[in-house]
Scaffold this motif. Sequence first.
Motif, PDB file in Angstrom:
ATOM      1  N   PRO A  13       4.202 -14.614  24.722  1.00 22.50           N
ATOM      2  CA  PRO A  13       4.903 -13.950  25.826  1.00 22.50           C
ATOM      3  C   PRO A  13       6.178 -14.643  26.284  1.00 22.50           C
ATOM      4  CG  PRO A  13       2.553 -13.857  26.195  1.00 22.50           C
ATOM      5  CD  PRO A  13       2.739 -14.701  24.982  1.00 22.50           C
ATOM      6  N   ASP A  14       6.142 -15.970  26.467  1.00 19.61           N
ATOM      7  CA  ASP A  14       7.341 -16.667  26.948  1.00 19.61           C
ATOM      8  C   ASP A  14       8.490 -16.552  25.949  1.00 19.61           C
ATOM      9  OD1 ASP A  14       6.014 -17.367  29.203  1.00 19.61           O
ATOM     10  OD2 ASP A  14       5.581 -19.428  28.595  1.00 19.61           O
ATOM     11  N   ALA A  15       8.175 -16.583  24.664  1.00 20.78           N
ATOM     12  CA  ALA A  15       9.222 -16.486  23.639  1.00 20.78           C
ATOM     13  C   ALA A  15       9.844 -15.093  23.639  1.00 20.78           C
ATOM     14  CB  ALA A  15       8.637 -16.804  22.260  1.00 20.78           C
ATOM     15  N   LYS A  16       9.007 -14.063  23.787  1.00 22.67           N
ATOM     16  CA  LYS A  16       9.538 -12.699  23.840  1.00 22.67           C
ATOM     17  C   LYS A  16      10.477 -12.531  25.034  1.00 22.67           C
ATOM     18  CE  LYS A  16       5.731 -10.259  21.520  1.00 22.67           C
ATOM     19  NZ  LYS A  16       4.759  -9.154  21.603  1.00 22.67           N
ATOM     20  N   THR A  17      10.041 -13.032  26.185  1.00 22.88           N
ATOM     21  CA  THR A  17      10.865 -12.911  27.388  1.00 22.88           C
ATOM     22  C   THR A  17      12.176 -13.663  27.232  1.00 22.88           C
ATOM     23  OG1 THR A  17       8.869 -12.720  28.736  1.00 22.88           O
ATOM     24  CG2 THR A  17      10.904 -13.260  29.874  1.00 22.88           C
ATOM     25  N   ARG A  18      12.134 -14.820  26.557  1.00 19.18           N
ATOM     26  CA  ARG A  18      13.351 -15.616  26.371  1.00 19.18           C
ATOM     27  C   ARG A  18      14.348 -14.877  25.472  1.00 19.18           C
ATOM     28  NH1 ARG A  18      14.798 -21.169  23.912  1.00 19.18           N
ATOM     29  NH2 ARG A  18      16.374 -21.848  25.408  1.00 19.18           N
ATOM     30  N   VAL A  19      13.863 -14.205  24.436  1.00 20.38           N
ATOM     31  CA  VAL A  19      14.751 -13.417  23.577  1.00 20.38           C
ATOM     32  C   VAL A  19      15.374 -12.275  24.376  1.00 20.38           C
ATOM     33  CG1 VAL A  19      14.833 -11.850  21.595  1.00 20.38           C
ATOM     34  CG2 VAL A  19      13.604 -14.016  21.419  1.00 20.38           C
ATOM     35  N   ILE A  20      14.557 -11.580  25.164  1.00 18.54           N
ATOM     36  CA  ILE A  20      15.075 -10.487  25.989  1.00 18.54           C
ATOM     37  C   ILE A  20      16.157 -11.000  26.933  1.00 18.54           C
ATOM     38  CG2 ILE A  20      14.482  -8.801  27.776  1.00 18.54           C
ATOM     39  CD1 ILE A  20      13.308  -8.042  25.126  1.00 18.54           C
ATOM     40  N   ASP A  21      15.895 -12.120  27.584  1.00 19.58           N
ATOM     41  CA  ASP A  21      16.865 -12.670  28.539  1.00 19.58           C
ATOM     42  C   ASP A  21      18.158 -13.086  27.838  1.00 19.58           C
ATOM     43  OD1 ASP A  21      15.094 -12.267  30.593  1.00 19.58           O
ATOM     44  OD2 ASP A  21      14.333 -14.327  30.606  1.00 19.58           O
ATOM     45  N   ALA A  22      18.039 -13.628  26.627  1.00 20.58           N
ATOM     46  CA  ALA A  22      19.238 -14.035  25.881  1.00 20.58           C
ATOM     47  C   ALA A  22      20.080 -12.813  25.513  1.00 20.58           C
ATOM     48  CB  ALA A  22      18.842 -14.808  24.617  1.00 20.58           C
ATOM     49  N   LEU A  23      19.434 -11.737  25.117  1.00 18.10           N
ATOM     50  CA  LEU A  23      20.162 -10.508  24.793  1.00 18.10           C
ATOM     51  C   LEU A  23      20.856  -9.950  26.028  1.00 18.10           C
ATOM     52  CD1 LEU A  23      17.487  -8.839  22.479  1.00 18.10           C
ATOM     53  CD2 LEU A  23      19.745  -9.632  21.769  1.00 18.10           C
ATOM     54  N   LYS A  24      20.152  -9.961  27.159  1.00 22.41           N
ATOM     55  CA  LYS A  24      20.751  -9.477  28.402  1.00 22.41           C
ATOM     56  C   LYS A  24      21.947 -10.326  28.808  1.00 22.41           C
ATOM     57  CE  LYS A  24      17.740  -8.871  31.662  1.00 22.41           C
ATOM     58  NZ  LYS A  24      16.537  -9.195  32.454  1.00 22.41           N
ATOM     59  N   ALA A  25      21.819 -11.647  28.654  1.00 28.73           N
ATOM     60  CA  ALA A  25      22.918 -12.540  29.003  1.00 28.73           C
ATOM     61  C   ALA A  25      24.142 -12.281  28.124  1.00 28.73           C
ATOM     62  CB  ALA A  25      22.472 -13.994  28.866  1.00 28.73           C
ATOM     63  N   GLY A  26      23.921 -11.760  26.920  1.00 30.82           N
ATOM     64  CA  GLY A  26      25.019 -11.428  26.018  1.00 30.82           C
ATOM     65  C   GLY A  26      25.622 -10.070  26.274  1.00 30.82           C
ATOM     66  N   GLY A  27      25.208  -9.401  27.348  1.00 32.03           N
ATOM     67  CA  GLY A  27      25.790  -8.116  27.707  1.00 32.03           C
ATOM     68  C   GLY A  27      25.106  -6.906  27.107  1.00 32.03           C
ATOM     69  N   GLU A  28      23.979  -7.118  26.429  1.00 28.39           N
ATOM     70  CA  GLU A  28      23.265  -5.985  25.831  1.00 28.39           C
ATOM     71  C   GLU A  28      22.403  -5.279  26.878  1.00 28.39           C
ATOM     72  OE1 GLU A  28      23.987  -5.143  22.917  1.00 28.39           O
ATOM     73  OE2 GLU A  28      24.660  -6.933  21.849  1.00 28.39           O
ATOM     74  N   ILE A  29      22.221  -3.979  26.678  1.00 26.58           N
ATOM     75  CA  ILE A  29      21.267  -3.207  27.467  1.00 26.58           C
ATOM     76  C   ILE A  29      20.019  -3.067  26.602  1.00 26.58           C
ATOM     77  CG2 ILE A  29      20.800  -1.061  28.692  1.00 26.58           C
ATOM     78  CD1 ILE A  29      22.988  -2.741  29.912  1.00 26.58           C
ATOM     79  N   VAL A  30      18.916  -3.641  27.056  1.00 21.65           N
ATOM     80  CA  VAL A  30      17.757  -3.882  26.187  1.00 21.65           C
ATOM     81  C   VAL A  30      16.576  -2.994  26.573  1.00 21.65           C
ATOM     82  CG1 VAL A  30      16.167  -5.627  25.298  1.00 21.65           C
ATOM     83  CG2 VAL A  30      18.496  -6.273  25.941  1.00 21.65           C
ATOM     84  N   VAL A  31      16.016  -2.331  25.559  1.00 24.97           N
ATOM     85  CA  VAL A  31      14.729  -1.647  25.672  1.00 24.97           C
ATOM     86  C   VAL A  31      13.687  -2.524  25.001  1.00 24.97           C
ATOM     87  CG1 VAL A  31      13.340   0.276  24.811  1.00 24.97           C
ATOM     88  CG2 VAL A  31      15.555   0.726  25.815  1.00 24.97           C
ATOM     89  N   MET A  32      12.554  -2.710  25.658  1.00 25.12           N
ATOM     90  CA  MET A  32      11.419  -3.404  25.045  1.00 25.12           C
ATOM     91  C   MET A  32      10.256  -2.440  24.994  1.00 25.12           C
ATOM     92  SD  MET A  32       9.957  -6.080  23.740  1.00 25.12           S
ATOM     93  CE  MET A  32       8.233  -6.323  23.261  1.00 25.12           C
ATOM     94  N   SER A  33       9.708  -2.252  23.811  1.00 21.13           N
ATOM     95  CA  SER A  33       8.554  -1.372  23.644  1.00 21.13           C
ATOM     96  C   SER A  33       7.369  -2.188  23.156  1.00 21.13           C
ATOM     97  CB  SER A  33       8.867  -0.255  22.637  1.00 21.13           C
ATOM     98  OG  SER A  33       7.744   0.586  22.448  1.00 21.13           O
ATOM     99  N   GLY A  34       6.263  -2.114  23.864  1.00 28.86           N
ATOM    100  CA  GLY A  34       5.067  -2.865  23.481  1.00 28.86           C
ATOM    101  C   GLY A  34       3.840  -2.245  24.106  1.00 28.86           C
ATOM    102  N   ASP A  35       2.664  -2.714  23.676  1.00 24.54           N
ATOM    103  CA  ASP A  35       1.440  -2.099  24.191  1.00 24.54           C
ATOM    104  C   ASP A  35       0.358  -3.107  24.535  1.00 24.54           C
ATOM    105  OD1 ASP A  35       0.719  -2.944  21.681  1.00 24.54           O
ATOM    106  OD2 ASP A  35      -0.274  -1.082  21.100  1.00 24.54           O
TER     107      ASP A  35
END
Length: 832
Positions: free
Chosen positions: A547-569
Amino acid sequence: MNVSEDILQGLSKEEASRLQGLYGKNILRTSSRRGWIDIFVEVVKEPMFLLLCLACLLYFILGETGQGLLMLAAMGAVAAISVVQELRSARALEALRKYMAPHATVIRDGISGKVPAEELVPGDIILLEEGELVPADARVLKANDLSVNESLVTGEAIPVDKDVVPEHDTLFQGTTVNSGKCYAKVTGTGNDTVLGRLGKSVENVRAPRTQLQAWIARFVKAMTIFGLSGFFLAWLVKYLHTSDLTLSLLTGLTLAMSAIPEEIPVAFSSFMALGAYRMATKGIIVRHPRIVENLGAVSVICLDKTGTLTENRMQVRSVYDASTGLQVEWEEGKPFTESRALWFARLACESEPFDAMEIAIAEAFGIHPGDHDHRSFRMVHEYPVSGRPPMMTHVYEGPAGRVVAAKGASERVLRVCRMAGTERLKWQSRADAFGALGYRVLGVCSAVHQGSYPADQDGFDWTFEGLIAIFDPPKSNLRKVFGQWRNAGITIKILSGDYPGTVMNVARQAGMDGDLSLLTGEEVMALSSQDLAVRVRGTHIYARMFPDAKTRVIDALKAGGEIVVMSGDGVNDGPALRSAHVGMAMGKKGTELAREAADLIISDDNLERITEAIQLGRTIRSNLGKAIRYLVTIHIPIILTASLPLLLGWSYPTIFLPIHIIFLELIMGPTCSIFYEREPMEKDIMQPAGKPAGASLFQGRELPVTLALGISTTCGLLALYYFFMREGYTVAYTRTIVFLTLVINNILLTFMGRSFRETLKTTSRYPNSLAVPVLVISILFICCVYFVPFARELFGLTDIFAAHALVVIGVSMVSVGWFEVYKYLHVAHGSA
């Protein structure tokens, strides 16, 4: 299982009671919630809420009770939305409780018995059996044939073998015992479990504000300041000239009302709410309407593998039969041919299998059993899963004698079978090739036996029967959907807790052959923020992610100006779902935590619904852009016509009265909130050039052209204003000329604004059920305020000459009609 005395004894009731006083009950506890006063204070600090308060106050001051009440209702809606947001984290924690076993078998004072799971304490000895939920974090003390499904925590679809060996002895609360049984010692309860910490991390992640929300907040705040400043300035200038306090106040309020664009937050809320409703009709449940805007700007889609890209079930992928030398691949709708390897693999399974891999073998065998029927065989002896690598054996009495069947890790099975060294190496290389593709590989062997049973299963005279490759199959439309996203300019990234080979295999089947750079969860956590920001741009496959690694990737993408969708179950996806701009969960196979943490729920688990959601999001965003452009264009002439004559000292300094502003806003509100929302999807909406993912609301020349259109409209109005004032026409006559020109301009701008690229010739054919009503109502209004004496008097208008009416129409056509020429020359011919 041989059980030691200390295990059989367990804690005493007194010790359990003392420990419960120390650690509390085995339940997930939420942090202290903010009070209603705290929530209210945060709400009233929002610029949008302050804007609505000011608009409401102005309406009541002007005696417009109906509009004041309407603003009060809008304020109530804003407050309600904020409260709902506050409660979402608490619901996410509540959802975790479904994974806590309601009762557990515990040993206390040497007696085994059932107790409520919430009564467990660290140090308790619990007994777990096949099919049970693990009620708390624990460490294995004794195990027999134990495997655990940890997909809800780790994302790995294949059950994990557990025993007393360090690093293999950890059990997580909320996971499921897949096979076997064990005694375990409780190590963590409640919020001190991995599941509890996942819940707390979901609680602590705040949903990010959308780009447009941030823009609107800044814009309305600036316009509110401008409106208040204009109010005091207009009041002061007018008072210094006339010494009339009431007239000065009325003048200031008129300018303030013209400057405050309260239609924008109302339009935003309407577009998002109506968009959420439209998505619901397509099986896409929107849990918070604000994220509809983010869907229109998505630039990166991150997906968990298990249950999102795959079916979250095991399936036989390939059977390599040693007796024939043939390899049979799984194909959709095509049965397996008869195979000895599959037959003996079925015999080595339980008659009513519970283990995911045994279910897959049973299903594959059921597709084409040939002349074999395992039900005619009676199992007389078994050797449970044992050894490293593991293997299990069943012995049957059949019609032709005693038959022995075994399955297990390929290297173990190859080791116990009679074959030459070169032959063994050949089959091991084939097994390794399957493993490189991410498959779980089982070796299968058989024997015919008479007499007493050997001490262990290796002692049979084994014959190698073949290999069974098992996988979690990707969804059938995966390649098609990925192609749609790439064509729309969206980058795809897979964030999975599974093994690299497995994730790579799914990526290849999805058509990501050119995007196979990979990072693991440990590598992600080891990178600095700066290095990770660089790596995430070019890395599309992530394996062994926690979980922490997934969140860190999402945050890095957001910091780079991306608009991020995360899909999971899964439970492990909860924090990343909350951290992403848009969190999506599967409705059928998704966990309750994932659904509660997500912004969108795909009710039928169909990935194509994500495409539809993005398509609708882009359409809504495009139409909202049209509405905002329309509002900016029409507000410019209203503000400048209300302020410049006063500041320039014209003879008629205040041509508009508050009723004119109120009326124009009554037109503009429904126009931008309802009319533009009904606009259809433009043909290139899913092409990168049509609406690039992550683009701002205004693209290219849209903003300067919009401002130019507003200024040209203002020039037309002020030219008529000044001409008729200088020619000595009355205030009422001049007002009639200017007001009718502005209303006609509004009608033209409404229909010209339906597209920034297509001319009226094309947009007039756009299906919109409100197009005709808007036109008819606008014309009827002009007729009403001009021809009905009461309305004409209320608006301070008078009769004008027919020639002047033609001048009004002509100036309106020229001041805004150039936009159609611009679209035809510059946009339609590709030079804009």
